[in-house]
Each structure stands twice: as structure tokens, then as C-alpha cells.
Design an enzyme around this catalytic site. Structure first.
Site, short mmCIF file in Angstrom:
data_model
loop_
_atom_site.label_atom_id
_atom_site.label_comp_id
_atom_site.label_asym_id
_atom_site.label_seq_id
_atom_site.Cartn_x
_atom_site.Cartn_y
_atom_site.Cartn_z
N HIS A 73 13.35 -2.84 6.69
CA HIS A 73 12.16 -3.60 7.19
C HIS A 73 12.43 -4.66 7.95
CE1 HIS A 73 9.96 -2.66 2.98
NE2 HIS A 73 9.29 -2.06 3.94
N LYS A 124 -3.31 -1.24 -6.36
CA LYS A 124 -1.87 -0.66 -6.48
C LYS A 124 -1.21 -1.81 -7.35
CE LYS A 124 1.54 0.93 -3.17
NZ LYS A 124 1.95 1.21 -2.00
N ARG A 138 10.80 6.67 9.19
CA ARG A 138 12.07 6.97 8.71
C ARG A 138 12.44 8.42 8.86
NH1 ARG A 138 10.88 4.04 3.16
NH2 ARG A 138 9.13 5.49 3.82
N SER A 168 11.45 0.54 -0.58
CA SER A 168 11.40 -0.48 -1.63
C SER A 168 11.47 0.28 -3.09
CB SER A 168 10.18 -1.15 -1.61
OG SER A 168 9.93 -1.83 -0.37
O1 PNS Z 1 4.12 -0.32 2.83
P1 PNS Z 1 2.98 0.47 2.83
O2 PNS Z 1 2.38 0.42 1.42
O3 PNS Z 1 3.14 1.92 3.32
O4 PNS Z 1 1.78 0.05 3.70
C1 PNS Z 1 0.61 0.75 3.82
C2 PNS Z 1 -0.65 -0.22 4.65
C3 PNS Z 1 -0.38 -1.64 3.71
C4 PNS Z 1 -0.06 -0.59 5.98
C5 PNS Z 1 -2.02 0.45 4.67
O5 PNS Z 1 -2.21 1.01 3.50
C6 PNS Z 1 -3.06 -0.58 5.10
O6 PNS Z 1 -3.08 -1.44 5.87
N1 PNS Z 1 -4.10 -0.50 4.06
C7 PNS Z 1 -5.08 -1.65 4.46
C8 PNS Z 1 -6.38 -0.69 4.20
C9 PNS Z 1 -6.51 -0.18 5.68
O7 PNS Z 1 -6.69 -0.62 6.57
N2 PNS Z 1 -6.98 1.25 5.41
C10 PNS Z 1 -7.24 1.96 6.52
C11 PNS Z 1 -6.27 2.92 7.18
S1 PNS Z 1 -6.00 4.36 6.32
#
Ligand code: PNS
Length: 159
Positions: free
Chosen positions: A17, A41, A90, A128
Site C-alpha cells: 500500500h 465486514k 497486483r 493485508s
Molecule cells: O481494500 P479493499 O477492501 O479491497 O477496498 C475495497 C473498497 C473499500 C475500495 C471498496 O469496497 C469500496 O470503496 N466500497 C465502498 C462502497 C462502494 O462505493 N461500492 C461501489 C463500488 S462496487
């Protein structure tokens, strides 16, 4: 130059990150590292811990700020006048899900662009979840996480 958001769970922040944060801070006017507070989550580190770790590791970068959000990413971006979403890739296995999210976000808000940044190949295996797996089994995670937050991260696994 543009204002960008680098969103994620950051549970916890890894060297992978931080590599994306450093590289994007060089090409963006401002980068907001935004932690999703997701009630659906279960996280290992609470939102305050995740934000604190990110604030520590991004302290050397004056154009990087740390925040958290609930709800839709594009709503946070719009409310904060941000027009670029940075996502790290990645491997090909990341692509399908990230591609879908980028298309959903584009549908919801066509004025916000998603930019994908390839991981540094040193970190292509890193996540993570891998950090937590190794730490929980007593392994050494020093090469995987920024040294400034190593103690905080392993603190969860020490009795
Ligand atoms: O580190 P992660 O868990 O892969 O991050 C995922 C994240 C947080 C970037 C994504 O799940 C997010 O922004 N969720 C917020 C809800 C949202 O905007 N959903 C619409 C896009 S599918």
C-alpha cells in the site's frame, strides 16, 4: 495535476500500500488515503487504529492526507472535490473485481476516473490478509509492513 483518492480497507497497511501511496503522491496534487468503515465486514484493526497507522506512515508526504468514509466511494469523492480513484493491481486475479468496481463507479459518476497502478513486483504477493496470517502464526512480518507500525500490528497477536 489532479486530486486523487486511494481507497481501501487497510486492515492493516502494508509496504505494498505504501508503495502505491508514495508513487501516486508524486504524480497527483493531493492524495487522500481513505479507509472504508464497512459495518458488513469484520476488521481486525478498528477504524481508529487503521487511520492512525496510515497517518504515521504517510507523515513524510505533505500532499497525502488520511480520512475514512462510510457509504459509496464516489459520494465521498464528489463531496471532497476529488476526480481520480487510484487502485493498485497486483496480479491478473485482482483485475476482474477491480474492473467491475471501476465500471460501477463510472456508471454512478462518469466524471470520476479510475486509474490503475501496477504494484512494485517486490510486493505482488503481499496483502493485508497474508500479513495477518503470518503474524497470527508467530512469523516475522518485518519485511512486509512499514517499520513505524510493526509494533502496532503485532500487538494484536501478542498475549
Ligand atoms: O481494500 P479493499 O477492501 O479491497 O477496498 C475495497 C473498497 C473499500 C475500495 C471498496 O469496497 C469500496 O470503496 N466500497 C465502498 C462502497 C462502494 O462505493 N461500492 C461501489 C463500488 S462496487
Amino acid at each position: 495535476m489532479a486530486r486523487a483518492i486511494y481507497p481501501g480497507s487497510f486492515d492493516p497497511v502494508t509496504k505494498g500500500h505504501l508503495d502505491i501511496i508514495k508513487r501516486s503522491s508524486k504524480i497527483m496534487e493531493q492524495v487522500t488515503v481513505a479507509v472504508l468503515e464497512n459495518p458488513r465486514k469484520v476488521a481486525t484493526y478498528n477504524i481508529e487504529e487503521r487511520v492512525k497507522m496510515l497517518m504515521i506512515v504517510t507523515d513524510p508526504y505533505p500532499n497525502v492526507k488520511v480520512d475514512y468514509y462510510k457509504g459509496l466511494l464516489i459520494d465521498y469523492a464528489k463531496n471532497n472535490n476529488i476526480n481520480i480513484v487510484i487502485k493498485g493491481l497486483r496480479a491478473m486475479s485482482d483485475f476482474e473485481f477491480e474492473f467491475q468496481m471501476a465500471l460501477v463507479n463510472q456508471k454512478l459518476s462518469p466524471s470520476i476516473e479510475t486509474l490503475f497502478m501496477m504494484t512494485n513486483n517486490k510486493y505482488s504477493f503481499l496483502s493485508s490478509s497474508i500479513v495477518k496470517e503470518i503474524a497470527s502464526l508467530g512469523g516475522d512480518i518485518r519485511s512486509l509492513v512499514p517499520p513505524e507500525v510493526h509494533e502496532i500490528i503485532i500487538g494484536k497477536y501478542q498475549t
